[in-house]
Write a protein that holds these residues in place. Sequence first.
Motif, PDB file in Angstrom:
ATOM      1  N   PHE A  50      10.309   7.952 -26.606  1.00 30.47           N
ATOM      2  CA  PHE A  50      11.515   7.960 -27.351  1.00 30.47           C
ATOM      3  C   PHE A  50      12.362   6.470 -27.823  1.00 30.47           C
ATOM      4  CE2 PHE A  50      12.474  12.215 -26.221  1.00 30.47           C
ATOM      5  CZ  PHE A  50      13.389  12.172 -27.352  1.00 30.47           C
ATOM      6  N   ALA A  51      11.563   5.670 -26.764  1.00 33.30           N
ATOM      7  CA  ALA A  51      11.928   3.783 -27.079  1.00 33.30           C
ATOM      8  C   ALA A  51      11.408   3.663 -28.327  1.00 33.30           C
ATOM      9  CB  ALA A  51      11.007   3.216 -25.848  1.00 33.30           C
ATOM     10  N   LEU A  52       9.170   4.318 -28.120  1.00 32.20           N
ATOM     11  CA  LEU A  52       8.724   4.412 -29.522  1.00 32.20           C
ATOM     12  C   LEU A  52       9.418   4.840 -30.935  1.00 32.20           C
ATOM     13  CD1 LEU A  52       6.462   3.197 -30.676  1.00 32.20           C
ATOM     14  CD2 LEU A  52       5.098   4.852 -29.919  1.00 32.20           C
ATOM     15  N   GLY A  53      10.282   5.682 -30.653  1.00 36.45           N
ATOM     16  CA  GLY A  53      10.097   6.923 -31.885  1.00 36.45           C
ATOM     17  C   GLY A  53      12.173   5.484 -32.501  1.00 36.45           C
ATOM     18  N   PHE A  54      12.637   5.598 -31.219  1.00 37.00           N
ATOM     19  CA  PHE A  54      14.259   4.651 -32.029  1.00 37.00           C
ATOM     20  C   PHE A  54      13.732   3.349 -32.265  1.00 37.00           C
ATOM     21  CE2 PHE A  54      16.199   6.875 -28.294  1.00 37.00           C
ATOM     22  CZ  PHE A  54      16.986   7.369 -29.033  1.00 37.00           C
ATOM     23  N   TRP A  55      12.507   2.678 -32.489  1.00 36.27           N
ATOM     24  CA  TRP A  55      12.624   1.578 -32.663  1.00 36.27           C
ATOM     25  C   TRP A  55      11.703   1.616 -34.173  1.00 36.27           C
ATOM     26  CZ3 TRP A  55       6.783  -0.096 -33.939  1.00 36.27           C
ATOM     27  CH2 TRP A  55       6.917  -1.934 -34.263  1.00 36.27           C
ATOM     28  N   LEU A  56      10.658   2.396 -34.191  1.00 34.18           N
ATOM     29  CA  LEU A  56      10.267   3.002 -35.711  1.00 34.18           C
ATOM     30  C   LEU A  56      11.546   3.145 -36.599  1.00 34.18           C
ATOM     31  CD1 LEU A  56       6.796   5.055 -34.512  1.00 34.18           C
ATOM     32  CD2 LEU A  56       7.190   2.965 -35.812  1.00 34.18           C
ATOM     33  N   ILE A  57      12.746   3.713 -36.039  1.00 36.26           N
ATOM     34  CA  ILE A  57      13.686   4.431 -36.870  1.00 36.26           C
ATOM     35  C   ILE A  57      14.813   2.694 -37.296  1.00 36.26           C
ATOM     36  CG2 ILE A  57      16.079   5.254 -36.917  1.00 36.26           C
ATOM     37  CD1 ILE A  57      14.504   7.794 -35.590  1.00 36.26           C
ATOM     38  N   ASP A  58      14.608   2.944 -36.271  1.00 37.84           N
ATOM     39  CA  ASP A  58      15.555   0.860 -36.478  1.00 37.84           C
ATOM     40  C   ASP A  58      14.620   0.003 -37.859  1.00 37.84           C
ATOM     41  OD1 ASP A  58      18.031  -0.771 -35.858  1.00 37.84           O
ATOM     42  OD2 ASP A  58      16.123  -1.848 -34.384  1.00 37.84           O
ATOM     43  N   THR A  59      13.170  -0.505 -36.798  1.00 34.83           N
ATOM     44  CA  THR A  59      12.445  -1.135 -37.644  1.00 34.83           C
ATOM     45  C   THR A  59      12.823  -0.277 -39.201  1.00 34.83           C
ATOM     46  OG1 THR A  59      11.343  -1.515 -36.725  1.00 34.83           O
ATOM     47  CG2 THR A  59      10.336  -2.125 -39.356  1.00 34.83           C
ATOM     48  N   GLY A  60      12.897   0.827 -39.889  1.00 38.66           N
ATOM     49  CA  GLY A  60      13.131   1.683 -40.714  1.00 38.66           C
ATOM     50  C   GLY A  60      14.232   1.406 -41.168  1.00 38.66           C
ATOM     51  N   VAL A  61      15.522   1.396 -40.872  1.00 36.51           N
ATOM     52  CA  VAL A  61      16.091   1.093 -41.156  1.00 36.51           C
ATOM     53  C   VAL A  61      16.772   0.012 -42.112  1.00 36.51           C
ATOM     54  CG1 VAL A  61      18.896   1.518 -41.356  1.00 36.51           C
ATOM     55  CG2 VAL A  61      17.467   3.366 -40.147  1.00 36.51           C
ATOM     56  N   ILE A  62      15.908  -1.185 -40.742  1.00 36.71           N
ATOM     57  CA  ILE A  62      16.459  -2.492 -41.652  1.00 36.71           C
ATOM     58  C   ILE A  62      15.722  -2.540 -42.634  1.00 36.71           C
ATOM     59  CG2 ILE A  62      16.318  -4.743 -40.638  1.00 36.71           C
ATOM     60  CD1 ILE A  62      17.290  -3.681 -37.809  1.00 36.71           C
ATOM     61  N   ALA A  63      14.231  -2.722 -42.748  1.00 40.10           N
ATOM     62  CA  ALA A  63      13.378  -2.891 -43.494  1.00 40.10           C
ATOM     63  C   ALA A  63      13.990  -2.038 -44.821  1.00 40.10           C
ATOM     64  CB  ALA A  63      12.574  -1.680 -43.760  1.00 40.10           C
ATOM     65  N   ALA A  64      14.434  -0.025 -45.132  1.00 39.41           N
ATOM     66  CA  ALA A  64      15.590   0.025 -45.856  1.00 39.41           C
ATOM     67  C   ALA A  64      16.567  -0.980 -46.566  1.00 39.41           C
ATOM     68  CB  ALA A  64      16.029   1.217 -45.785  1.00 39.41           C
ATOM     69  N   LEU A  65      17.489  -1.235 -46.081  1.00 38.90           N
ATOM     70  CA  LEU A  65      18.664  -2.289 -45.477  1.00 38.90           C
ATOM     71  C   LEU A  65      18.313  -3.128 -46.269  1.00 38.90           C
ATOM     72  CD1 LEU A  65      20.955  -1.367 -42.672  1.00 38.90           C
ATOM     73  CD2 LEU A  65      21.726  -0.490 -45.295  1.00 38.90           C
ATOM     74  N   ARG A  66      17.990  -4.439 -45.968  1.00 38.33           N
ATOM     75  CA  ARG A  66      16.914  -5.155 -46.771  1.00 38.33           C
ATOM     76  C   ARG A  66      16.696  -4.867 -48.543  1.00 38.33           C
ATOM     77  NH1 ARG A  66      13.558  -7.748 -41.575  1.00 38.33           N
ATOM     78  NH2 ARG A  66      15.067  -9.084 -40.619  1.00 38.33           N
ATOM     79  N   GLY A  67      16.013  -4.303 -48.190  1.00 40.10           N
ATOM     80  CA  GLY A  67      15.087  -3.860 -49.468  1.00 40.10           C
ATOM     81  C   GLY A  67      16.468  -3.489 -50.631  1.00 40.10           C
ATOM     82  N   ILE A  68      17.311  -2.617 -50.351  1.00 42.70           N
ATOM     83  CA  ILE A  68      18.751  -2.755 -50.953  1.00 42.70           C
ATOM     84  C   ILE A  68      19.419  -3.404 -51.596  1.00 42.70           C
ATOM     85  CG2 ILE A  68      20.387  -0.857 -51.056  1.00 42.70           C
ATOM     86  CD1 ILE A  68      19.396   1.432 -48.743  1.00 42.70           C
ATOM     87  N   LEU A  69      19.831  -4.260 -50.391  1.00 43.85           N
ATOM     88  CA  LEU A  69      20.731  -5.186 -50.549  1.00 43.85           C
ATOM     89  C   LEU A  69      20.370  -6.614 -50.671  1.00 43.85           C
ATOM     90  CD1 LEU A  69      22.510  -5.164 -46.937  1.00 43.85           C
ATOM     91  CD2 LEU A  69      23.475  -4.403 -48.800  1.00 43.85           C
ATOM     92  N   GLY A  70      19.039  -6.870 -50.606  1.00 43.87           N
ATOM     93  CA  GLY A  70      18.052  -8.096 -51.125  1.00 43.87           C
ATOM     94  C   GLY A  70      18.508  -9.534 -49.887  1.00 43.87           C
ATOM     95  N   ILE A  71      18.230  -8.742 -49.149  1.00 45.08           N
ATOM     96  CA  ILE A  71      18.140 -10.165 -47.806  1.00 45.08           C
ATOM     97  C   ILE A  71      16.728 -10.486 -47.316  1.00 45.08           C
ATOM     98  CG2 ILE A  71      18.984 -10.848 -45.738  1.00 45.08           C
ATOM     99  CD1 ILE A  71      20.952  -8.351 -45.864  1.00 45.08           C
ATOM    100  N   THR A  72      16.307 -11.507 -47.586  1.00 44.72           N
ATOM    101  CA  THR A  72      14.871 -11.875 -47.024  1.00 44.72           C
ATOM    102  C   THR A  72      15.353 -13.536 -46.030  1.00 44.72           C
ATOM    103  OG1 THR A  72      15.387 -14.039 -48.455  1.00 44.72           O
ATOM    104  CG2 THR A  72      14.275 -12.012 -49.577  1.00 44.72           C
ATOM    105  N   LEU A  73      14.123 -13.361 -44.972  1.00 47.66           N
ATOM    106  CA  LEU A  73      14.162 -14.235 -43.450  1.00 47.66           C
ATOM    107  C   LEU A  73      13.308 -15.291 -44.162  1.00 47.66           C
ATOM    108  CD1 LEU A  73      14.783 -11.970 -40.636  1.00 47.66           C
ATOM    109  CD2 LEU A  73      16.356 -13.376 -42.147  1.00 47.66           C
ATOM    110  N   ASN A  74      13.635 -16.544 -43.871  1.00 48.08           N
ATOM    111  CA  ASN A  74      12.338 -17.587 -43.982  1.00 48.08           C
ATOM    112  C   ASN A  74      11.370 -17.187 -42.936  1.00 48.08           C
ATOM    113  OD1 ASN A  74      13.643 -18.189 -45.643  1.00 48.08           O
ATOM    114  ND2 ASN A  74      14.556 -20.038 -44.796  1.00 48.08           N
TER     115      ASN A  74
END
Length: 74
Positions: A50-74
């Motif tokens: 479950f921890a691995l699953g939640f981590w993967l979902i969280d990582t995917g949601v963050i990546a999708a939001l960054r793609g949609i909003l155009g946010i980049t980190l240095n």
Amino acid sequence: MANTNQTPAKKEGTGEYIKGVKKEMSKVIWPSRKELVTYTIVVLATCAVFALGFWLIDTGVIAALRGILGITLN
């Protein structure tokens, strides 16, 4: 109409409470050492999955939001 002549239940003392706890604990069926180890492994494995699953979902949601909003980190 409610009957107001009833007396409240008598409070039991600490000794009676301890006797009741001992009586109930004697009814418990405790797992064997092998069962306990098996159950522990199942719980830990389930938590890890479950921890691995939640981590993967969280990582995917963050990546999708960054793609949609155009946010980049240095």
